[in-house]
Design a protein around this motif. Structure first.
Motif, short mmCIF file in Angstrom:
data_model
loop_
_atom_site.label_atom_id
_atom_site.label_comp_id
_atom_site.label_asym_id
_atom_site.label_seq_id
_atom_site.Cartn_x
_atom_site.Cartn_y
_atom_site.Cartn_z
N GLY A 87 21.74 -101.42 11.50
CA GLY A 87 21.60 -102.36 12.62
C GLY A 87 22.97 -102.82 13.07
N ALA A 88 23.79 -103.25 12.11
CA ALA A 88 25.14 -103.74 12.45
C ALA A 88 25.98 -102.61 13.03
N ALA A 89 25.76 -101.38 12.52
CA ALA A 89 26.54 -100.22 13.00
C ALA A 89 26.24 -99.99 14.48
N GLY A 90 24.96 -100.15 14.85
CA GLY A 90 24.57 -99.95 16.24
C GLY A 90 25.29 -100.93 17.15
N GLU A 91 25.45 -102.14 16.67
CA GLU A 91 26.07 -103.17 17.53
C GLU A 91 27.60 -103.20 17.40
N ARG A 92 28.17 -102.40 16.50
CA ARG A 92 29.63 -102.35 16.26
C ARG A 92 30.19 -103.73 15.91
N VAL A 93 29.46 -104.46 15.05
CA VAL A 93 29.99 -105.78 14.65
C VAL A 93 30.42 -105.73 13.18
N ALA A 94 31.36 -106.63 12.85
CA ALA A 94 31.84 -106.69 11.46
C ALA A 94 30.77 -107.33 10.58
N ASN B 224 38.67 -114.16 -0.33
CA ASN B 224 38.09 -114.15 1.03
C ASN B 224 37.09 -113.02 1.10
N PRO B 225 35.96 -113.24 1.80
CA PRO B 225 34.97 -112.16 1.87
C PRO B 225 35.55 -110.91 2.55
N LEU B 226 35.05 -109.77 2.14
CA LEU B 226 35.51 -108.51 2.74
C LEU B 226 34.69 -108.25 4.00
N MET B 227 35.38 -108.24 5.14
CA MET B 227 34.69 -108.00 6.43
C MET B 227 35.08 -106.61 6.93
N ALA B 228 34.10 -105.84 7.39
CA ALA B 228 34.42 -104.51 7.95
C ALA B 228 33.31 -104.07 8.90
N ILE B 229 33.69 -103.16 9.83
CA ILE B 229 32.74 -102.70 10.85
C ILE B 229 32.23 -101.30 10.46
N PRO B 230 30.91 -101.16 10.31
CA PRO B 230 30.39 -99.84 9.93
C PRO B 230 30.03 -98.99 11.14
N SER B 231 30.16 -97.64 11.01
CA SER B 231 29.46 -96.76 11.96
C SER B 231 28.78 -95.66 11.15
N PHE B 232 27.51 -95.42 11.49
CA PHE B 232 26.68 -94.51 10.68
C PHE B 232 27.20 -93.09 10.82
N ARG B 233 27.27 -92.32 9.71
CA ARG B 233 27.86 -90.99 9.84
C ARG B 233 26.94 -89.86 9.36
N LEU B 234 25.75 -90.19 8.82
CA LEU B 234 24.89 -89.09 8.38
C LEU B 234 24.21 -88.43 9.59
N GLN B 235 23.65 -87.22 9.37
CA GLN B 235 23.13 -86.48 10.53
C GLN B 235 21.69 -86.82 10.90
N ASN B 236 21.04 -87.70 10.14
CA ASN B 236 19.72 -88.12 10.61
C ASN B 236 19.54 -89.60 10.40
N GLN C 176 35.73 -99.68 9.30
CA GLN C 176 36.96 -100.04 9.99
C GLN C 176 37.22 -101.53 9.78
N LEU C 177 38.49 -101.91 9.57
CA LEU C 177 38.78 -103.33 9.41
C LEU C 177 38.71 -104.01 10.78
N PRO C 178 38.27 -105.29 10.83
CA PRO C 178 38.13 -105.96 12.13
C PRO C 178 39.48 -106.20 12.82
N ASN C 179 39.45 -106.34 14.11
CA ASN C 179 40.64 -106.65 14.94
C ASN C 179 41.79 -105.69 14.70
N LEU D 288 45.22 -106.13 4.47
CA LEU D 288 43.98 -106.69 3.92
C LEU D 288 44.34 -107.60 2.73
N ASN D 289 43.88 -108.85 2.82
CA ASN D 289 44.22 -109.84 1.79
C ASN D 289 43.49 -109.51 0.48
N MET D 290 44.25 -109.53 -0.62
CA MET D 290 43.64 -109.17 -1.91
C MET D 290 43.71 -110.35 -2.90
#
Ligand code: HEM
Length: 496
Positions: free
Chosen positions: A159-166, A484-496, A460-463, A470-472
């Motif tokens: 769902g988040a991948a579809g919207e391209r949000v972190a 700090n929470p780990l924030m990242a933007i997902p994009s789906f990569r499987l073929q189905n 992908q890391l935000p901004n 990335l703060n560790m």
């Protein structure tokens, strides 16, 4: 002449006393350590991240170091060789746990496994947990549950991948491990508010924090009753929350009867309790203490491990690419990862080891306790000392690791070093009698979640944050998490 005999006698007596004093002093030679201050000893030297402070201090005073916290003697162990002496050569002497206010109040008077003192009760309980609750058979019986939870997890990220949000990966992964642990221990998911308005994750995390913060009552036992830090009050309140909830879980199980094939951990413990065949006292208090152990030990440890591994992957894009390539070859892009794939993911396993080297999630293990006075490496170790094994320092020991500060999974190519407690330069699960009994389950969960996240999504890391920014920073508790929470933007990569 008579005076001569007198002085000779005095000199012999003095010399004899000095020799015996020196011998006694030699016999009682404590390990080296920093200079302390009256009353506090060295307590004031510990800041927000005690594992880092102890690492720094050990650089000046050596791998076996003596420190006094209030009235309590501590031995800090900071090299692989020293760890082997305490956890293998003299394991039996140091296999107990110190008295601990948090375990006393929250874990039914230290009736749990993690903080239980060494003795027949702990030995029997450990055998029971290893054979009945954490056996390969039992772990495999929960495989369909893990698969189902992971599918739901991937769907929610799609769902988040579809919207391209972190997304807040730290929070998402913590919820996933919490749900897996609940289903494994209780047989079903409970709603967050069933335990408390704060929900499971927060309540367990509060327990971990209360167990980890330096408690004056542990270091100055006579101060315990005064509760100057207000910790006892908080612990008693938390203990009530756990007790009320676990009583409800037990009642639900008694009411539901037999659960058929897949018995959850409460089912298994209840049938042991009701059979009356247990060789030691095993009543509801023990069932509740072990329930809490299993929950607390499996939720945060796995979530923090996944968090640190993903953080290192995001900071090291070349390593991330190699993990992806391996997954493409072993699994292919048409399906998700299965547990049966895990042993073939050799590079991923190196990434896991390398992350545990730099970020052991329980960096000071759980304190061990000297059951008797002993001599280790020529030093006197007083009875009732706490033994603190600093695996954070060991993982960064320049005598054990080349370029210790660099993240280099390739260092494990052709190496037989693993995390199972046989190689003392890498001890994320401890070693010996008190080593983690949940290692097999923990490693399955961690490798499965990480591989699924990397296989199903590009991250992908935000901004457009550059990876190395990335703060560790770490937040110390019994389990060290990201500050700090780990924030990242997902994009789906499987073929189905
Ligand atoms: C990736 C996950 C995990 C990590 C990194 C981890 C790490 C550790 C460490 C460092 C210790 C202390 C060892 C010592 O004091 O010498 C420990 C103890 C323990 N762990 Fe784990 N653990 C993990 C998962 C689990 C799981 C899944 C369970 C059970 C469901 C579990 C149950 C326990 C128990 C009961 C102890 C106390 C053992 C004793 O005192 O006898 N752990 N773990």
């Amino acid at each position: 002449m008579e005076l001569g005999w007198f002085w000779l006698t005095v000199m012999v007596v003095v010399a004899g006393s000095l020799v015996s004093l020196a011998r006694r002093k030699k016999m009682k030679r404590l390990p080296p350590g920093p200079k302390g201050v009256p009353i506090l000893g060295h307590l004031h030297m510990l800041g927000k991240n005690p594992h880092q402070d102890l690492h720094r201090i050990a650089k000046d005073h050596g791998p076996i170091m003596y420190m006094q916290f209030g009235f309590v003697p501590n031995i800090v162990v900071s090299s692989p060789e020293a760890a082997e002496l305490f956890l293998k050569t003299h394991d039996l002497v140091f296999a107990s746990r110190p008295p601990h206010q948090a375990a006393k109040y929250i874990s039914w008077d230290q009736r749990n496994l993690s903080f239980g003192a060494y003795g027949p009760y702990w030995r029997n309980m450990r055998k029971l947990c290893t054979l009945e609750l954490l056996s390969t058979l039992k772990i495999n019986s929960f495989q369909p549950m893990r698969r189902e939870e992971l599918r739901l997890f991937v769907e929610s990220l799609k769902g988040a991948a579809g919207e391209r949000v972190a997304v807040d990966l730290s929070d998402k992964v913590a919820s996933l491990t919490a749900e897996m642990s609940c289903r494994m221990v209780f047989g079903k998911k409970y709603d967050d508010q069933d335990i408390d308005e704060r929900g499971f994750k927060k309540v367990i995390q509060e327990g971990m924090k209360l167990a980890a913060v330096p408690n004056l009552g542990d270091y100055f036992p006579f101060l315990g009753v005064l509760d100057l830090q207000g910790l006892t009050r908080k612990m008693k309140a938390l203990a009530k929350v756990f007790d009320d909830f676990f009583e409800k879980v037990i009642e639900d199980h008694v009411g539901a009867g037999d659960h058929g094939e897949t018995k959850d951990i409460v089912d298994t413990m209840m049938s042991i309790m009701q059979s009356g065949e247990c060789e030691f006292q095993f009543d509801r208090r023990h069932v509740k203490a072990i329930m809490l152990d299993m929950l607390a030990a499996s939720m945060d440890t796995a979530a923090a491990s996944v968090d640190w591994i993903l953080s290192e992957l995001l900071r090291n894009p070349a390593v991330m690419e190699k993990v992806k390539k391996e997954l493409e070859q072993v699994v292919g892009l048409k399906r998700m990862v299965e547990e049966s794939d895990l042993d073939r993911l050799e590079y991923l396993n190196m990434v896991v080891k390398e992350t545990y080297r730099l970020h052991p999630v329980a960096p000071l293990l759980i304190p061990h306790y000297a059951r008797e006075e002993s001599t280790v490496d020529g030093y006197n170790i007083p009875k009732e000392s706490r033994i603190i094994v600093n695996t954070y320092a060991i993982g960064r020991d320049p005598n054990a690791w080349t370029d210790p500060e660099k993240f280099l999974p390739e260092r494990f190519v052709g190496s037989d070093i693993d995390v199972r407690g046989q190689h003392f330069q890498l001890l994320p699960f401890g070693s010996g009698r008190r080593g983690c009994p949940g290692i097999q389950l923990g490693l399955i969960q961690v490798r499965l979640i990480v591989s699924q996240l990397v296989h199903c999504f590009d991250w992908q890391l935000p901004n457009d944050m550059p990876p190395k920014e990335l703060n560790m920073d770490e937040d110390f508790s019994l389990v060290v998490t990201r500050a700090n929470p780990l924030m990242a933007i997902p994009s789906f990569r499987l073929q189905n």
